[in-house]
Design an enzyme around this catalytic site. Structure first.
Site, PDB file in Angstrom:
ATOM      1  N   ASN A 153      59.551  35.946  37.696  1.00 66.77           N
ATOM      2  CA  ASN A 153      58.617  36.908  38.280  1.00 66.77           C
ATOM      3  C   ASN A 153      58.325  36.597  39.748  1.00 66.77           C
ATOM      4  O   ASN A 153      57.423  37.172  40.340  1.00 66.77           O
ATOM      5  CB  ASN A 153      57.312  36.940  37.472  1.00 66.77           C
ATOM      6  N   HIS A 155      57.343  33.620  40.974  1.00 64.23           N
ATOM      7  CA  HIS A 155      56.330  32.602  41.282  1.00 64.23           C
ATOM      8  C   HIS A 155      56.956  31.369  41.932  1.00 64.23           C
ATOM      9  O   HIS A 155      58.132  31.069  41.719  1.00 64.23           O
ATOM     10  CB  HIS A 155      55.483  32.235  40.044  1.00 64.23           C
ATOM     11  N   GLU A 160      51.281  32.663  40.650  1.00 64.46           N
ATOM     12  CA  GLU A 160      51.771  33.820  39.911  1.00 64.46           C
ATOM     13  C   GLU A 160      51.551  35.104  40.714  1.00 64.46           C
ATOM     14  O   GLU A 160      50.716  35.134  41.623  1.00 64.46           O
ATOM     15  CB  GLU A 160      51.021  33.923  38.571  1.00 64.46           C
TER      16      GLU A 160
END
Ligand code: F6R
Length: 258
Positions: A153, A155, A160
């Protein structure tokens, strides 16, 4: 008098170039990254290395251990600072990042144990531990070289996807996709900690040089967004476009969308 809120960064344009070092596969990626790190240690034996865990840097660490065992490099003067640790895991838990580092690198080289640093996942006051760690890393002048992996994603560390880039080292709620991705290392998904302590974007970006390793097709979207997309906290790795010295060492599969 108005107070300037200088805590987080919001920036949504495409900015600069990230240097790309392409590799055929995971092994070649690991060798190339190890060469860069070894050169750093040879040029500056008393350097600060920022280190990552996860499957991406394992091969890199193996090659550094090989170089050490062959007498080509010493880590005796090196200080290490790791990116992150799960909240609630002790250093002896086999899924803690301290354990990972001991097992994959520290136990096999001559780095001085007292010079290896990982956030304390068992600290009673996790926020205070984050503040301590942030100040400690800044006190070292941040890393001379920071090694990073990247999440599917986008990160980095455990920063995050979010509405803002979070500058200080902080406690973070892991996203469902990260919990899912990391469940492979635990007996069951329920055992994956829900929170972690992570270096913030501030000390990561404070590193003088950043090397990211990325391997596999499941990283291709994150790599594409990081290099070609706008700088956007929804893809935290994109902040690296604002750093003057980033080398992405990635294999063909991870680079396949560029
Ligand atoms: C690890 C870390 C994470 C990982 C990322 C990729 O210290 O901070 O950002 O680098 O989750 O993990 P792997 O390499 O397992 O795909």
């Amino acid at each position: 008098m108005s107070r300037v809120r200088q805590h987080n960064i919001i920036y949504k344009e495409k900015y600069a170039m990230i240097r790309i070092c392409a590799a055929e596969n995971y092994d070649e990626m690991s060798e190339k990254a190890a060469r860069i790190i070894a050169a750093q240690v040879i040029v500056k034996p008393e350097c600060v290395l920022g280190l990552a865990t996860g499957s991406s840097p394992v091969g890199t660490y193996q090659r550094l251990v090989e170089r050490y065992k062959a007498g080509k490099i010493s880590f005796a003067g090196v200080t290490t600072v790791n990116l992150d640790e799960y909240k609630g895991l002790s250093g002896t838990h086999d899924q803690s990042y301290r354990y990972f580092m001991q097992h994959n690198l520290f136990d096999h080289i001559d780095v001085r144990p007292e010079c290896t640093h990982v956030p304390n996942g068992l600290a009673e006051d996790a926020e205070a531990e984050c503040a301590r760690y942030d100040a400690f890393v800044r006190g070292l002048g941040c890393a001379d070289l920071q090694l990073l992996g990247v999440g599917r994603n986008g990160h980095i560390g455990f920063n995050e996807p979010c509405d803002e880039f979070v500058v200080p080292t902080h406690v973070v709620d892991l996203t469902e996709s990260t919990i899912e991705a990391n469940a492979r290392f635990f007996a069951s998904r329920d055992e994956v900690p829900r929170q972690a302590l992570t270096m913030g974007i501030g000390v990561i970006m404070g590193a003088k040089k950043i090397v990211m390793v990325a391997s596999g097709a499941d990283k291709a979207d994150a790599v594409y967004g990081m290099v070609k997309g706008p700088v956007n906290p929804q893809l935290p790795a994109s902040i690296l476009q604002l750093h003057p010295d980033v080398t992405l060492v990635a294999d063909k599969a991870a680079l396949s969308k560029l």
